[in-house]
Motif scaffolding. Sequence first.
Motif, PDB file in Angstrom:
ATOM      1  N   ASP A   6       0.847  -1.193   0.000  1.00 12.12           N
ATOM      2  CA  ASP A   6       0.000   0.000   0.000  1.00 12.12           C
ATOM      3  C   ASP A   6       0.880   1.239   0.000  1.00 12.12           C
ATOM      4  O   ASP A   6       2.098   1.149  -0.185  1.00 12.12           O
ATOM      5  N   ASP A   7       0.278   2.395   0.210  1.00 12.10           N
ATOM      6  CA  ASP A   7       1.021   3.660   0.142  1.00 12.10           C
ATOM      7  C   ASP A   7       2.076   3.782   1.241  1.00 12.10           C
ATOM      8  O   ASP A   7       3.018   4.574   1.112  1.00 12.10           O
ATOM      9  N   LEU A   8       1.935   3.015   2.313  1.00 12.69           N
ATOM     10  CA  LEU A   8       2.859   3.116   3.444  1.00 12.69           C
ATOM     11  C   LEU A   8       3.992   2.104   3.366  1.00 12.69           C
ATOM     12  O   LEU A   8       4.886   2.119   4.200  1.00 12.69           O
ATOM     13  N   GLY A   9       3.964   1.225   2.376  1.00 10.60           N
ATOM     14  CA  GLY A   9       5.010   0.208   2.267  1.00 10.60           C
ATOM     15  C   GLY A   9       4.401  -1.142   1.977  1.00 10.60           C
ATOM     16  O   GLY A   9       3.503  -1.262   1.149  1.00 10.60           O
ATOM     17  N   SER A  10       4.862  -2.169   2.686  1.00 10.29           N
ATOM     18  CA  SER A  10       4.376  -3.525   2.417  1.00 10.29           C
ATOM     19  C   SER A  10       4.289  -4.331   3.697  1.00 10.29           C
ATOM     20  O   SER A  10       5.046  -4.114   4.649  1.00 10.29           O
ATOM     21  N   LEU A  11       3.336  -5.253   3.688  1.00  5.67           N
ATOM     22  CA  LEU A  11       3.187  -6.231   4.768  1.00  5.67           C
ATOM     23  C   LEU A  11       3.415  -7.618   4.189  1.00  5.67           C
ATOM     24  O   LEU A  11       2.793  -7.991   3.193  1.00  5.67           O
ATOM     25  N   SER A  12       4.307  -8.374   4.811  1.00  5.56           N
ATOM     26  CA  SER A  12       4.570  -9.736   4.372  1.00  5.56           C
ATOM     27  C   SER A  12       3.763 -10.706   5.227  1.00  5.56           C
ATOM     28  O   SER A  12       3.638 -10.526   6.438  1.00  5.56           O
ATOM     29  N   TYR A  13       3.218 -11.721   4.570  1.00  3.37           N
ATOM     30  CA  TYR A  13       2.373 -12.668   5.295  1.00  3.37           C
ATOM     31  C   TYR A  13       2.504 -14.056   4.678  1.00  3.37           C
ATOM     32  O   TYR A  13       2.971 -14.227   3.546  1.00  3.37           O
ATOM     33  N   VAL A  14       2.054 -15.045   5.441  1.00  2.00           N
ATOM     34  CA  VAL A  14       2.069 -16.426   4.976  1.00  2.00           C
ATOM     35  C   VAL A  14       0.792 -17.101   5.458  1.00  2.00           C
ATOM     36  O   VAL A  14       0.313 -16.838   6.574  1.00  2.00           O
ATOM     37  N   VAL A  15       0.230 -17.947   4.621  1.00  4.58           N
ATOM     38  CA  VAL A  15      -1.010 -18.648   4.941  1.00  4.58           C
ATOM     39  C   VAL A  15      -0.794 -20.146   4.738  1.00  4.58           C
ATOM     40  O   VAL A  15      -0.198 -20.566   3.746  1.00  4.58           O
ATOM     41  N   GLY A  64       5.011   6.412   6.756  1.00  6.45           N
ATOM     42  CA  GLY A  64       4.203   7.500   7.295  1.00  6.45           C
ATOM     43  C   GLY A  64       3.330   6.976   8.415  1.00  6.45           C
ATOM     44  O   GLY A  64       3.423   5.806   8.804  1.00  6.45           O
ATOM     45  N   PRO A  65       2.459   7.829   8.978  1.00  3.88           N
ATOM     46  CA  PRO A  65       1.591   7.404  10.076  1.00  3.88           C
ATOM     47  C   PRO A  65       0.746   6.187   9.692  1.00  3.88           C
ATOM     48  O   PRO A  65       0.213   6.110   8.586  1.00  3.88           O
ATOM     49  N   PHE A  66       0.633   5.243  10.624  1.00  2.00           N
ATOM     50  CA  PHE A  66      -0.123   4.024  10.350  1.00  2.00           C
ATOM     51  C   PHE A  66      -0.740   3.496  11.633  1.00  2.00           C
ATOM     52  O   PHE A  66      -0.378   3.906  12.739  1.00  2.00           O
ATOM     53  N   SER A  67      -1.657   2.584  11.473  1.00  2.00           N
ATOM     54  CA  SER A  67      -2.315   1.924  12.595  1.00  2.00           C
ATOM     55  C   SER A  67      -2.192   0.418  12.432  1.00  2.00           C
ATOM     56  O   SER A  67      -2.541  -0.118  11.372  1.00  2.00           O
ATOM     57  N   GLU A  68      -1.702  -0.253  13.451  1.00  2.00           N
ATOM     58  CA  GLU A  68      -1.617  -1.714  13.400  1.00  2.00           C
ATOM     59  C   GLU A  68      -3.003  -2.345  13.221  1.00  2.00           C
ATOM     60  O   GLU A  68      -3.147  -3.366  12.540  1.00  2.00           O
ATOM     61  N   THR A  69      -4.015  -1.711  13.812  1.00  4.15           N
ATOM     62  CA  THR A  69      -5.378  -2.204  13.654  1.00  4.15           C
ATOM     63  C   THR A  69      -5.836  -2.107  12.198  1.00  4.15           C
ATOM     64  O   THR A  69      -6.432  -3.046  11.652  1.00  4.15           O
ATOM     65  N   ASP A  70      -5.555  -0.975  11.569  1.00  4.49           N
ATOM     66  CA  ASP A  70      -5.924  -0.818  10.161  1.00  4.49           C
ATOM     67  C   ASP A  70      -5.168  -1.801   9.275  1.00  4.49           C
ATOM     68  O   ASP A  70      -5.718  -2.338   8.309  1.00  4.49           O
ATOM     69  N   VAL A 186       9.242   3.056  13.584  1.00  2.00           N
ATOM     70  CA  VAL A 186       7.938   2.479  13.919  1.00  2.00           C
ATOM     71  C   VAL A 186       7.274   3.292  15.026  1.00  2.00           C
ATOM     72  O   VAL A 186       6.080   3.629  14.946  1.00  2.00           O
ATOM     73  N   ALA A 187       8.038   3.617  16.074  1.00  2.00           N
ATOM     74  CA  ALA A 187       7.490   4.395  17.182  1.00  2.00           C
ATOM     75  C   ALA A 187       7.040   5.780  16.720  1.00  2.00           C
ATOM     76  O   ALA A 187       6.018   6.305  17.189  1.00  2.00           O
ATOM     77  N   LYS A 188       7.773   6.349  15.791  1.00  2.00           N
ATOM     78  CA  LYS A 188       7.433   7.681  15.280  1.00  2.00           C
ATOM     79  C   LYS A 188       6.091   7.681  14.560  1.00  2.00           C
ATOM     80  O   LYS A 188       5.294   8.617  14.704  1.00  2.00           O
ATOM     81  N   HIS A 189       5.822   6.642  13.792  1.00  2.00           N
ATOM     82  CA  HIS A 189       4.641   6.641  12.926  1.00  2.00           C
ATOM     83  C   HIS A 189       3.455   5.858  13.469  1.00  2.00           C
ATOM     84  O   HIS A 189       2.326   6.070  13.012  1.00  2.00           O
ATOM     85  N   SER A 190       3.684   4.942  14.413  1.00  2.00           N
ATOM     86  CA  SER A 190       2.570   4.148  14.928  1.00  2.00           C
ATOM     87  C   SER A 190       1.599   5.013  15.723  1.00  2.00           C
ATOM     88  O   SER A 190       2.013   5.857  16.522  1.00  2.00           O
ATOM     89  N   GLN A 191       0.309   4.791  15.514  1.00  2.00           N
ATOM     90  CA  GLN A 191      -0.707   5.532  16.256  1.00  2.00           C
ATOM     91  C   GLN A 191      -0.968   4.933  17.625  1.00  2.00           C
ATOM     92  O   GLN A 191      -1.759   5.462  18.402  1.00  2.00           O
TER      93      GLN A 191
END
Length: 261
Positions: A6-15, A64-70, A186-191
């Motif tokens: 997404d606009d904030l970067g990437s999330l890596s995942y495995v299923v 940039g600013p992000f939410s772990e919940t989002d 992470v601390a700077k941008h996490s909500q």
Amino acid sequence: MLTLTDDLGSLSYVVAGDGPPVVLVHAGVADHRMWDAIVPDLTKRHTVIRYDLRGFGESAPPAGPFSETDDLRRLLDHLGHERVRLVGASWGGRVAVDFTLTHPGRVHSLALFAPPWPGYHWSADMVAYDEAETAALASGDLDAAVRTNLDMWLRGPARRWEDVPAGLADQLRGPMRTSLVNQSVVAKHSQGATPGDIAVISVPTLVGIGKLDVADFQDIGRRYASEIPDATLVEFATAAHLIALDAPAELTEQLGPFLAR
């Protein structure tokens, strides 16, 4: 691993696996691999989803600013899961709590292992740990910061290194270095944590604490268990803070029947 961008970067995942979806959210000193030992059993009955929080493992630091919940909501939307069983360790436990408070209809059940409590009045031992880590990072001594964290979160205050299962320090050292390198951004941008009353959580909840963990987290675990209405407390006699690493067989024994509910 797969990647959600997404606009904030990437999330890596495995299923892996098949069945009702279970999401495992890792601790703030680890990454998705901390769950490796319990995944084979869980995948016999569940679709198991693991991902690296932003700035951990293979997920890029936030731009940039992000939410772990989002982030978790976007991942579940991407995978097409409306309702999941949610399991979190340490900081991942707080992410799971926040997600449940924000999206209660999307959580079937909740399992928390040594989650933090926002605004908790930390003991002198915890303050000393934080000061030691801060000093090491300020001096550029990443190795010393890693050792400080391994002592606190893997060995814990109640055992010697000889008593820690062989190989766990080596397994955790790399993920821990990554988390420390990215800690400031992470601390700077996490909500941060979501404000809310955990007494409104209405899903079945399992709370686990390690009897060899820092006293603060044992106290916090009991507080979660007493304030969430449908919560059960489980104590792991041979585990410190990272229960999935210290006692995977015992953890699987508790999680299996709980997730089947």
